[in-house]
Write a protein that holds these residues in place. Sequence first.
Motif, PDB file in Angstrom:
ATOM      1  N   LEU A  11      -6.286   2.048   3.474  1.00  0.00           N
ATOM      2  CA  LEU A  11      -5.919   1.009   2.643  1.00  0.00           C
ATOM      3  C   LEU A  11      -6.649  -0.759   2.362  1.00  0.00           C
ATOM      4  O   LEU A  11      -7.467  -0.838   1.626  1.00  0.00           O
ATOM      5  N   ILE A  53       4.263   2.774  -1.387  1.00  0.00           N
ATOM      6  CA  ILE A  53       3.099   3.261  -2.576  1.00  0.00           C
ATOM      7  C   ILE A  53       4.164   4.890  -2.036  1.00  0.00           C
ATOM      8  O   ILE A  53       4.585   5.582  -3.765  1.00  0.00           O
ATOM      9  N   PRO A 106     -11.143   3.028  -4.480  1.00  0.00           N
ATOM     10  CA  PRO A 106      -9.658   3.704  -3.765  1.00  0.00           C
ATOM     11  C   PRO A 106     -10.859   5.225  -3.506  1.00  0.00           C
ATOM     12  O   PRO A 106     -10.597   6.009  -2.900  1.00  0.00           O
ATOM     13  N   ASP A 415      -5.181   8.263 -12.134  1.00  0.00           N
ATOM     14  CA  ASP A 415      -4.733   7.253 -11.181  1.00  0.00           C
ATOM     15  C   ASP A 415      -3.303   7.326 -11.497  1.00  0.00           C
ATOM     16  O   ASP A 415      -2.597   8.667 -11.803  1.00  0.00           O
ATOM     17  N   THR A 588      -2.779  -8.207   0.357  1.00  0.00           N
ATOM     18  CA  THR A 588      -3.054  -7.127  -1.173  1.00  0.00           C
ATOM     19  C   THR A 588      -5.189  -6.792  -0.864  1.00  0.00           C
ATOM     20  O   THR A 588      -5.685  -6.713  -0.234  1.00  0.00           O
ATOM     21  N   TRP A 592      -4.649  -3.530  -6.017  1.00  0.00           N
ATOM     22  CA  TRP A 592      -3.931  -2.483  -4.903  1.00  0.00           C
ATOM     23  C   TRP A 592      -3.059  -3.510  -4.824  1.00  0.00           C
ATOM     24  O   TRP A 592      -2.719  -4.350  -4.431  1.00  0.00           O
TER      25      TRP A 592
END
Length: 702
Positions: A11, A53, A106, A415, A588, A592
């Motif tokens: 992440l 997620i 990403p 996505d 954050t 995302w």
Amino acid sequence: MSQTHYRTCNLCEAMCGLAIEHDGKEVISIKGDVDDEFSKGHICPKALALKDIYEDPNRLKKPVKRTENGWVEISWAAAIREVANGLADTRKTYGSDAVGVYSGNPNVHNSGALLSAPEFLKELRTKNRFSATSVDQLPHQFMAYLMYGHQLQIPIPDIDRTDLLIILGANPIISNGSLLSAPNIKKRLKNIQDGGGQIVNIDPRYTETSAKSDQHLFIRPGSDVFMLLSMLHILFEENLVKLGRFEKHLKGYEEIRQVANAYAPENTATITGIDSKVLIDLTRQFAYTEKAVLYGRMGVCTQEFGGMCMWLVNVINILTGHFDEPGGYMFTTPAIDLKPQISRGHVAKWKSRVRGLPEVGGELPSSVMAEEILTPGEGQIKAMVISAGNPVLSTPNGIQLEKAFESLDFMVSIDIYINETSKLANIILPTATGLETELYDIIFHTLAVRNTSKYSPALFSKSNGAKYDWEVFRALRVAYLKSMNKLSLAKRIKIGISHLFSPEKMLDILLKRGPYKNGLSIKKLKKNPHGIDLGALKSQMPESLYHKDKKIDLFPSEIKVDLHRVKQKLDSFQPDDFLLIGRRQLRTCNSWLHNSQRLLKNNSCHLFLHPKDAEKLGLNGNSTVKVSSKVGQVVVPFETTEEIMQGVVSLPHGWGHKGNIKLDIASTSPGTNINELTDDNFVDQLTGNAAINGVPVSLEAM
């Protein structure tokens, strides 16, 4: 019965090791892996979002199509066919450049996408390629190419062995390090101080990193280039230059001496806000300290002189003997080294159709994306492929870009969410993600403060009917070529052979080709789930230079041209009412993670401004303020704080959730999109990077 799975958090850039307790179907807990060779048990709050997620009911798992009656689920075969036909029809009608591509960041956190997407994108044969690079680190890559001969030959600060760290335009305690992968950076910074070293932070805002530094200097946004030129002046004026072993490996040294003459610190103090004596003392300290490093990042990259700033950061480290030396500005030796596998880079092989900005490394600046869609004529973009990105929130002038996307004939978004950008697509292709995928951090091992290697297998199987990103890109490639009538027998055979190699096999080959002769392989990494330590950064210049003459180009011709723009700015300087800067938040990561309740709850999207500025505007604690720029205006709540320079205001980036999106949690706290204020025409003319810091704005009480 519970089990423990070890993997790397994907992440952010820090590559923290995780110990995930699970029952085979659900995550029970996520903790830091105390045995991880790199992070030693450290994690930040973001790691917990991997569970959120994975379990998010808003996450798409099968393709969806936008219809008059809303989104409807369709089969993978139908979705791939429609995308291939949509792109092929556009190219046949308008030409290859009518298809544009945007890749979000990403992709570089995902080894499957990183290894598979290029083959599909190459088949599109379009010059209209964009990515998050040009709203981020482009000046680093630009200077790496010009000075060292390869766009990925990017030096990083060896913070684990330095005695003086000067941080310019970065907040690593919040970012966890950027182009500086360094888990538990707070402890690493404290280690510098515990060893008798010092940290100096230079920023328009007194940040979380400033609070842990020995000295903080406020600087006017966008004026860093003048401070750096003055540091260069001081080095020559006081005979502090130490070329050492690089004396015979530099080009342009004498010319740089002449450039520095015009930027005495007394001449730049007004524009920077930094007292000349303070800067002289700091420069002397930097030159005299044996192990020291100057590190510049987001704040100096994303401004109107981002390229010049990164050139000067490199030059100052080189001229003070802090380049390619322990504790200074060094290069990694990653187990998977992409440099021999990809292009060294290039600049200005073509330019954008409307504004004439140059490509860098095969990509045009994202700031020209909207105008390339909206401006009629040959080469106008009519279709877009958006891969793991949300540029409506993350690139300048988001409102204009949204209008541009709405005007397209066709758009596909790869996505896992219906967000501010993907909501405009005709088809959304979601991929397995996070805990369902294997991971080898190819890029961030290349930018880490220590050489390590680690492979993480998937924790859970992908959902029934889902596809991995590499499966999606491979399917798109074949279907697109078929739609273009270009799938010859030879091409089929070539593609068929390449498809025999899964990402895991490709990673294994790259490891075995790498610089380490100790039998590194996926098999070995699987036996070492906490990673393998490969040692501290090592000096490797001039042997690792990619220029044929094995010399550093200290003064590239592109810099000589851009210096005229710098001089013009200094001579015509007039202070603006207010300058807008962004800011990062620990919980954050760009746009995302706002759909994770545990991360959303402690974030705010308030404008920071100095109390004296608020007083002049007649603002009180219960009011909002209207912020206006050349391209837009927003009304936001504000906070007064003396931790920001007078004349400067700050908004966090990544917010502004609105419209027909499917992000239930994020929609409860939408925030304000800073990129409704940033100007797509305000760019670094040298590199094309977006200038999203130092944006002139005006404020009005509401």
